[in-house]
Design a protein around this motif. Sequence first.
Motif, PDB file in Angstrom:
ATOM      1  N   THR A   5      10.143 -16.181  57.528  1.00 31.65           N
ATOM      2  CA  THR A   5      10.897 -16.016  56.289  1.00 31.65           C
ATOM      3  C   THR A   5      12.127 -15.124  56.458  1.00 31.65           C
ATOM      4  N   THR A   6      12.222 -14.415  57.594  1.00 34.28           N
ATOM      5  CA  THR A   6      13.407 -13.570  57.784  1.00 34.28           C
ATOM      6  C   THR A   6      14.402 -14.183  58.771  1.00 34.28           C
ATOM      7  N   TYR A  53      14.999 -20.046  62.803  1.00 35.15           N
ATOM      8  CA  TYR A  53      13.681 -20.186  63.425  1.00 35.15           C
ATOM      9  C   TYR A  53      12.774 -21.044  62.539  1.00 35.15           C
ATOM     10  N   LEU A  54      12.864 -20.817  61.229  1.00 36.47           N
ATOM     11  CA  LEU A  54      12.074 -21.611  60.290  1.00 36.47           C
ATOM     12  C   LEU A  54      12.453 -23.084  60.423  1.00 36.47           C
ATOM     13  N   GLN A  55      13.754 -23.329  60.551  1.00 38.95           N
ATOM     14  CA  GLN A  55      14.242 -24.699  60.714  1.00 38.95           C
ATOM     15  C   GLN A  55      13.653 -25.329  61.977  1.00 38.95           C
ATOM     16  N   GLU A  56      13.659 -24.523  63.042  1.00 41.65           N
ATOM     17  CA  GLU A  56      13.135 -25.002  64.332  1.00 41.65           C
ATOM     18  C   GLU A  56      11.659 -25.383  64.203  1.00 41.65           C
ATOM     19  N   MET A  57      10.898 -24.558  63.508  1.00 35.73           N
ATOM     20  CA  MET A  57       9.469 -24.824  63.325  1.00 35.73           C
ATOM     21  C   MET A  57       9.270 -26.046  62.413  1.00 35.73           C
ATOM     22  N   ASN A  58      10.115 -26.150  61.400  1.00 36.78           N
ATOM     23  CA  ASN A  58      10.014 -27.299  60.505  1.00 36.78           C
ATOM     24  C   ASN A  58      10.299 -28.602  61.231  1.00 36.78           C
ATOM     25  N   ASP A  59      11.195 -28.547  62.215  1.00 33.08           N
ATOM     26  CA  ASP A  59      11.453 -29.750  63.009  1.00 33.08           C
ATOM     27  C   ASP A  59      10.176 -30.219  63.701  1.00 33.08           C
ATOM     28  N   LEU A  60       9.362 -29.231  64.115  1.00 30.89           N
ATOM     29  CA  LEU A  60       8.114 -29.586  64.792  1.00 30.89           C
ATOM     30  C   LEU A  60       7.086 -30.165  63.816  1.00 30.89           C
ATOM     31  N   LEU A  61       7.178 -29.737  62.552  1.00 29.14           N
ATOM     32  CA  LEU A  61       6.168 -30.170  61.561  1.00 29.14           C
ATOM     33  C   LEU A  61       6.505 -31.520  60.931  1.00 29.14           C
ATOM     34  N   ARG A  62       7.761 -31.943  61.113  1.00 27.60           N
ATOM     35  CA  ARG A  62       8.244 -33.109  60.366  1.00 27.60           C
ATOM     36  C   ARG A  62       7.366 -34.348  60.554  1.00 27.60           C
ATOM     37  N   GLU A  63       6.929 -34.562  61.794  1.00 30.07           N
ATOM     38  CA  GLU A  63       6.177 -35.784  62.087  1.00 30.07           C
ATOM     39  C   GLU A  63       4.895 -35.895  61.250  1.00 30.07           C
ATOM     40  N   GLU A  64       4.355 -34.736  60.867  1.00 28.33           N
ATOM     41  CA  GLU A  64       3.147 -34.762  60.035  1.00 28.33           C
ATOM     42  C   GLU A  64       3.513 -34.854  58.546  1.00 28.33           C
ATOM     43  N   GLY A  65       4.815 -34.899  58.264  1.00 28.58           N
ATOM     44  CA  GLY A  65       5.266 -34.973  56.877  1.00 28.58           C
ATOM     45  C   GLY A  65       5.203 -33.625  56.180  1.00 28.58           C
ATOM     46  N   LEU A  66       5.218 -32.541  56.956  1.00 27.92           N
ATOM     47  CA  LEU A  66       5.138 -31.206  56.356  1.00 27.92           C
ATOM     48  C   LEU A  66       6.461 -30.459  56.518  1.00 27.92           C
ATOM     49  N   THR A  67       6.787 -29.630  55.517  1.00 27.75           N
ATOM     50  CA  THR A  67       7.877 -28.665  55.677  1.00 27.75           C
ATOM     51  C   THR A  67       7.390 -27.372  55.042  1.00 27.75           C
ATOM     52  N   TYR A  68       7.825 -26.262  55.611  1.00 31.82           N
ATOM     53  CA  TYR A  68       7.485 -24.975  55.025  1.00 31.82           C
ATOM     54  C   TYR A  68       8.746 -24.356  54.445  1.00 31.82           C
ATOM     55  N   ARG A  69       8.701 -24.065  53.144  1.00 35.11           N
ATOM     56  CA  ARG A  69       9.888 -23.505  52.492  1.00 35.11           C
ATOM     57  C   ARG A  69       9.881 -21.972  52.509  1.00 35.11           C
ATOM     58  N   GLY A  70       8.773 -21.403  52.908  1.00 39.83           N
ATOM     59  CA  GLY A  70       8.727 -19.940  53.035  1.00 39.83           C
ATOM     60  C   GLY A  70       8.188 -19.249  51.792  1.00 39.83           C
ATOM     61  N   THR A  71       7.393 -19.964  50.972  1.00 36.42           N
ATOM     62  CA  THR A  71       6.939 -19.342  49.713  1.00 36.42           C
ATOM     63  C   THR A  71       5.473 -18.904  49.724  1.00 36.42           C
ATOM     64  N   THR A  72       4.764 -19.178  50.801  1.00 35.24           N
ATOM     65  CA  THR A  72       3.333 -18.857  50.794  1.00 35.24           C
ATOM     66  C   THR A  72       3.092 -17.354  50.973  1.00 35.24           C
TER      67      THR A  72
END
Lengths: 294, 319
Positions: free
Chosen positions: A92-93, A97-116
Amino acid sequence: MKYAFFPGCVSKGACPELYQSVMQVYPRLGIELAEMTTASCTGAGVLQEKDPRLGDALNARTFALAEQQGLPIMTICSTCQGVMSQANHRLTTRPHYLQEMNDLLREEGLTYRGTTTIKHFLWILLEDVGEETLRQHITRPLSGLRAAPFYGCYIQRPTDALEFDRNPDRGKSLERIIEILGAEVVDFPGKTRCCGFPILTINEKNSLAMVATHTRDAQSHGADIMVTPCPLCHLNLDGMQTNAARQEQTSIDLPILHLPQLLGLAMGLDIKSLGLNRNLISPKSALSKIGVGL
Amino acid sequence: MHTTLRIRRFNPEHDHPSSYYQEYDLEIDPSDSVLDGLIKIRETIDDSLTLRCSCRGAICGSCGMRINGHATLACKTKMISMASEGETIQVEPMNNMPVIKDLVTDMAPFWAKIRQIQPWLQPQGLPPTAEYTASPESMNHLSGVMSCIMCGVCVSDCTVLEVDKTFVGPAALAKAYRFVADPRDAATSQRLNFLNQPSGMWDCTRCMECIQVCPKGVGPMDRIMALRAKGLAKKVPSTCGSRHAEVFTDIIKHKGILDEPMLAIRTFGLKNIGRLLAMIPMVLQSLLKGKVPPLGPLHRPIPGIQHIQRLFKQVRITR
Ligand code: SF4
Ligand code: SF4
Ligand code: SF4
Ligand code: SF4
Ligand code: FES
């Protein structure tokens, strides 16, 4: 008060009594849980030794799953809490880096917006359930019982990732709970130190020396029991206490309770249902102080 | 503002030297540092109070001491951040090193450990005609760890040093990383092999005390974890530490969740069968107590394990 429940490997493995005792207490406190059955281990800091990005990718996935449900995460392990808090802090900071991790999650149809948000059960008790509700559920105040808190490292440090600046009381939360439950807090120097579990397989001698130091200190300060929000600390402090005492040529006999076990006791719950018969160092004589038999 | 400093004193010249606490009441300016307070005591109340300082600006690293239970630089710590009006601030010498007098500790063991890791650049081949150069990115990466001022604060609060004086410790390990990650250094393998030994990089408990207390944001433990990762990548000879990390990773990759029995069996391996056998009494006791996991001792892979495995593969590709 509904949470995505992240039980952690240890409550599903070597410390089944932790899972069991949480299951007993949470519904009575107005908490609702949706267990995260498809989430992976946090990596416990060990996976991160191999590759820190791998750990962050797995945790980002867990956070995205909770975000999808619109729920904050509840943990019951200091280590899970710490490892996830640190990962979330990095994600979240650092937008790139968040974008980079989201690229890895995309195939599963997931994105993390940083709100958890990720909260240990210990903090939930004070910050969400609240002292007043807790007090209403105490039917067997633990008066006469002297309890030493043992936090485990990951729920105390680093303070920025654990948001101690916004929640300064988190550093004293275990003492607060012990007081609310009617027991007496036994302060001793080791309460925020390391139990030594992470090096048990690597340097057993040092690990056991840490167990002996902290349990003996707490006992010599007058503790009847020790309470911890970390099942890994429990594994070392309870499971290895006998070996530790032997190594240091001393005698120690300090029952180590999981936080929900202590809470359940004050809520008047049955000993067996809290799994107290499964703790290796028997809490029998300590329990007799509050008029409970094992 | 009024405060009391409760200071641990020790005078080796006493007939029977032993440490004791002494309290000093002080009228201070709220913006004063703890060091200002101590100097004020020395100058106006008790000139026998011994302490060490120089820059008073968190640069020289000489004023490390424990304030309210944690090591820090006295010159960087404002009184007001430590106590409210009328409260007591406890000041003690750093831990894990011998005390010379009052708040002054002997840094000789600290320097011995720094020397142990050979803190100088060891390039190979003919020297270049001008300078040894490195990319700005690589130097940028090292700038954080290069800001260590050798104050010893992390060493004071290290959990492992408390039980084992032979541990290389956070400051020296962070310094080792500074050279292992320097592209101009050619001794990487020797350095990693040295740190792979007992008392080296695998002995750290990951307790994060050093990260929390370091006044310069060096994050020694993070550097230790990076050393371990480099060691694993360079295939340092296997030890319980390296096998533990490898096996743990492998179990998560195949199951998504940890299997403790599998971790222990594979970490010790047949080479350390004695360690495994030594665990039998504890395992039996656990079984007798009914401490059996709800899903049986060995977990099945979690639902969705294919996604975990895909992440493992992808992270490796994009590294
Ligand atoms: S206790 Fe450790 S191994 Fe278990 S879930 Fe938490 S982080 Fe993973
Ligand atoms: S005290 Fe030890 S086992 Fe417990 S959380 Fe800290 S490092 Fe882990
Ligand atoms: S993280 Fe490791 S090096 Fe740092 S204080 Fe803890 S044991 Fe020492
Ligand atoms: S790493 Fe930080 S705490 Fe440790 S010696 Fe260097 S500056 Fe001081
Ligand atoms: S006096 Fe130099 S760092 Fe404090």
